[in-house]
Design a protein around this motif. Sequence first.
Motif, PDB file in Angstrom:
ATOM      1  N   ASP A   1       0.828  -1.212   0.000  1.00  0.00           N
ATOM      2  CA  ASP A   1       0.000   0.000   0.000  1.00  0.00           C
ATOM      3  C   ASP A   1       0.854   1.250   0.000  1.00  0.00           C
ATOM      4  O   ASP A   1       1.909   1.293   0.611  1.00  0.00           O
ATOM      5  CB  ASP A   1      -0.894   0.010   1.234  1.00  0.00           C
ATOM      6  CG  ASP A   1      -2.067  -0.924   1.054  1.00  0.00           C
ATOM      7  OD1 ASP A   1      -2.791  -0.753   0.071  1.00  0.00           O
ATOM      8  OD2 ASP A   1      -2.231  -1.832   1.886  1.00  0.00           O
ATOM      9  N   ARG A   2       0.356   2.252  -0.680  1.00  0.00           N
ATOM     10  CA  ARG A   2       1.075   3.521  -0.663  1.00  0.00           C
ATOM     11  C   ARG A   2       0.884   4.161   0.701  1.00  0.00           C
ATOM     12  O   ARG A   2      -0.163   4.032   1.303  1.00  0.00           O
ATOM     13  CB  ARG A   2       0.522   4.455  -1.732  1.00  0.00           C
ATOM     14  CG  ARG A   2       0.874   4.003  -3.104  1.00  0.00           C
ATOM     15  CD  ARG A   2       0.278   4.961  -4.126  1.00  0.00           C
ATOM     16  NE  ARG A   2       0.174   4.323  -5.420  1.00  0.00           N
ATOM     17  CZ  ARG A   2       1.182   4.203  -6.264  1.00  0.00           C
ATOM     18  NH1 ARG A   2       2.371   4.640  -5.940  1.00  0.00           N
ATOM     19  NH2 ARG A   2       1.002   3.633  -7.426  1.00  0.00           N
TER      20      ARG A   2
ATOM     21  N   GLU B   1      -3.237  -3.960  -3.747  1.00  0.00           N
ATOM     22  CA  GLU B   1      -4.489  -4.694  -3.520  1.00  0.00           C
ATOM     23  C   GLU B   1      -5.516  -4.374  -4.591  1.00  0.00           C
ATOM     24  O   GLU B   1      -6.260  -5.228  -5.054  1.00  0.00           O
ATOM     25  CB  GLU B   1      -5.077  -4.327  -2.149  1.00  0.00           C
ATOM     26  CG  GLU B   1      -4.338  -4.915  -0.964  1.00  0.00           C
ATOM     27  CD  GLU B   1      -4.259  -6.429  -1.023  1.00  0.00           C
ATOM     28  OE1 GLU B   1      -5.249  -7.064  -1.426  1.00  0.00           O
ATOM     29  OE2 GLU B   1      -3.191  -6.975  -0.685  1.00  0.00           O
TER      30      GLU B   1
ATOM     31  N   LYS C   1      -4.185   2.969  -6.194  1.00  0.00           N
ATOM     32  CA  LYS C   1      -3.808   3.417  -4.864  1.00  0.00           C
ATOM     33  C   LYS C   1      -2.905   2.388  -4.206  1.00  0.00           C
ATOM     34  O   LYS C   1      -1.917   2.707  -3.584  1.00  0.00           O
ATOM     35  CB  LYS C   1      -5.074   3.627  -4.025  1.00  0.00           C
ATOM     36  CG  LYS C   1      -4.806   4.219  -2.672  1.00  0.00           C
ATOM     37  CD  LYS C   1      -6.050   4.901  -2.109  1.00  0.00           C
ATOM     38  CE  LYS C   1      -7.244   3.974  -2.057  1.00  0.00           C
ATOM     39  NZ  LYS C   1      -8.465   4.670  -1.627  1.00  0.00           N
ATOM     40  N   SER C   2      -3.247   1.120  -4.359  1.00  0.00           N
ATOM     41  CA  SER C   2      -2.429   0.083  -3.730  1.00  0.00           C
ATOM     42  C   SER C   2      -2.369  -1.135  -4.627  1.00  0.00           C
ATOM     43  O   SER C   2      -3.169  -1.285  -5.551  1.00  0.00           O
ATOM     44  CB  SER C   2      -3.027  -0.300  -2.380  1.00  0.00           C
ATOM     45  OG  SER C   2      -4.169  -1.090  -2.593  1.00  0.00           O
TER      46      SER C   2
ATOM     47  N   ASP D   1       5.652   3.171  -8.642  1.00  0.00           N
ATOM     48  CA  ASP D   1       5.510   3.508  -7.234  1.00  0.00           C
ATOM     49  C   ASP D   1       6.837   3.991  -6.656  1.00  0.00           C
ATOM     50  O   ASP D   1       6.886   4.902  -5.836  1.00  0.00           O
ATOM     51  CB  ASP D   1       5.034   2.253  -6.501  1.00  0.00           C
ATOM     52  CG  ASP D   1       4.611   2.558  -5.082  1.00  0.00           C
ATOM     53  OD1 ASP D   1       4.137   3.682  -4.858  1.00  0.00           O
ATOM     54  OD2 ASP D   1       4.751   1.687  -4.216  1.00  0.00           O
TER      55      ASP D   1
END
Lengths: 84, 494
Positions: free
Chosen positions: A82-83, B267, B264-265, B103
């Motif tokens: 996760d960011r 996931e 965002k992630s 990222d």
Amino acid sequence: MSRSRRDLVWIPTFAVLVAFAVPWPLWGVDRVVAGLPVWIWWHVAWLGLCTALFSLFVRSGAWERGMGRGRESGPGSALGGDRP
Amino acid sequence: MTLGLSLGVVVGYLLFALAVGLVAYRVSEATAEDYYLANRSIGTVVLLFTTFATLLSAFTFFGGPNLAFAAGPEWLIVMGTLDGVLFAVLWYVIGYKQWLIGDRHGYVTLGEMLGDRFGSTGLRALVAGVSLLWLFPYVMLQQMGAGEALVGLTDGVVPYWGGAALVTAFMILYVVLAGMRGVAWTDTVQGLFMLSVVWIAAAWVVSAVGGVGAATGAMLDARPEFGGFGGGSYTPGFIVSTAITIAFGVTMFPQINQRFFVAKSGETLKRSFVLWPVLVLLLFVPAFMLGAWAAGMPIEVPEGANVLPVVLNEYTPAWFAALVIAGAMAAMMSSSDSMLLSGSSYFTRDVYRPVINAEASERREAWIARLGVAVFALAAFVASLFRPGTLIEVGDTAFSGFALLALPVLCALYWDRTTRTGMIAGVLVPQVAYLSVVLSAVVGAVPTLPRTVAGGWDVALGLMVLSALLTVGVSLVTAPTADGDASRFAVAGD
């Protein structure tokens, strides 16, 4: 290590999933089942199978290990990354 | 009367979509990162639908049913395989890897990522240029689809150019005003809307003709060959090469590829990956089966019109038919916006700033981006007036052009030994070859080169193989440049 090796089985699995999403064994078959040509049902069922196996791929952690980010690859590899 | 109602519904819906975009713009911050990537804050549902919305194009709504109507329901298999399964696998292999890399280094575009890895502004601009080149026919495709849709809905009262012009105007307005956040939001609303409406349409039409069995029976009476899998234009060569070129092409579409950076992630990417095959099936089954069933319906499809609006006009009330067409046009508009938006970020970040004017202010860059979108959309509109092929042909050309980028990119992502020269050769040579094939069909003075060989095998598939061979071969005989840095793509551990 053996876990990563077992993960290799996903490569042929994905290959088979892609290859037989096309109902090759039913080439030329024109039976109608429940209102639709039978090969359309094959395709529908196959994509359902894909979702089931994709979900297994993700849940088993092979998704992360495939990128070299498994639990074995060291601390701090928050699964999913996760960011902040 | 019904004509006024239909047009009212169409324009009203387009205005509604515009309003949603404007609200989203209001809540967005005015930075480039937000304009293009919505600050990388897109969650599962929105990511899933904003990617899904890219499927909600003229290629799906009009081209697909048209092909199923003309050649049989096998198109469902081709699209389901390539989009539901092969693309999902690439979503992981290319998409997740890109997300991990993006990222770490904050990349926004594919060209930026590759340019940085190989220390080459030239490669960066080349990738952006190639992407913009193939984006052009795909934007044009949406305008052609919209033009043909309104011809079908209004029985030709609204001319083809009128529909194309309407959607062009909304496209420009929308993208200039809203940015990625706006696009992502309307994509989600429209994705849900279109998914429901296509099923309602299918249920409505099927019950009007007496059920699924009766619809299939009538189809088989009119076209017995539709029942058996394969045959006609659906040769193994066609099925395999279409599935491969489109699936690989889709991953290199600017608007899709940029989605790999916005999640965002991790996931979010995982969940989207799992749900993907089912979502794809939910859209394609009703849309393409309606097209195939139409072959057995007592309807007259005018030359140059789409089959879906004609079917809806025949079996559903005028307001509902108009609503479906409006929804489809709005969805096409919104996917065009994603394309134009990503295209403009490719242009400003990878071509304008590094090559033309490095000192440009943020304000100037934003201004150039919006102007670029308007010029690009207008040029595509003009080209769409010439109608250079069917929707499927034009779409397929664009997909294949993008597909030629995919294997060099895969090489770069997974093979550290890839060199800058290898990348440039692997990207440039197949592009030049494919462009010659495409242009030879447009330019009258030269003989037309074949697009397919030996029973439906697409030459683009051969060129994809060539792109991989060139990337690997040239990389092996050249040394990595000092500016390159393979560790930029390392994602293990951390």
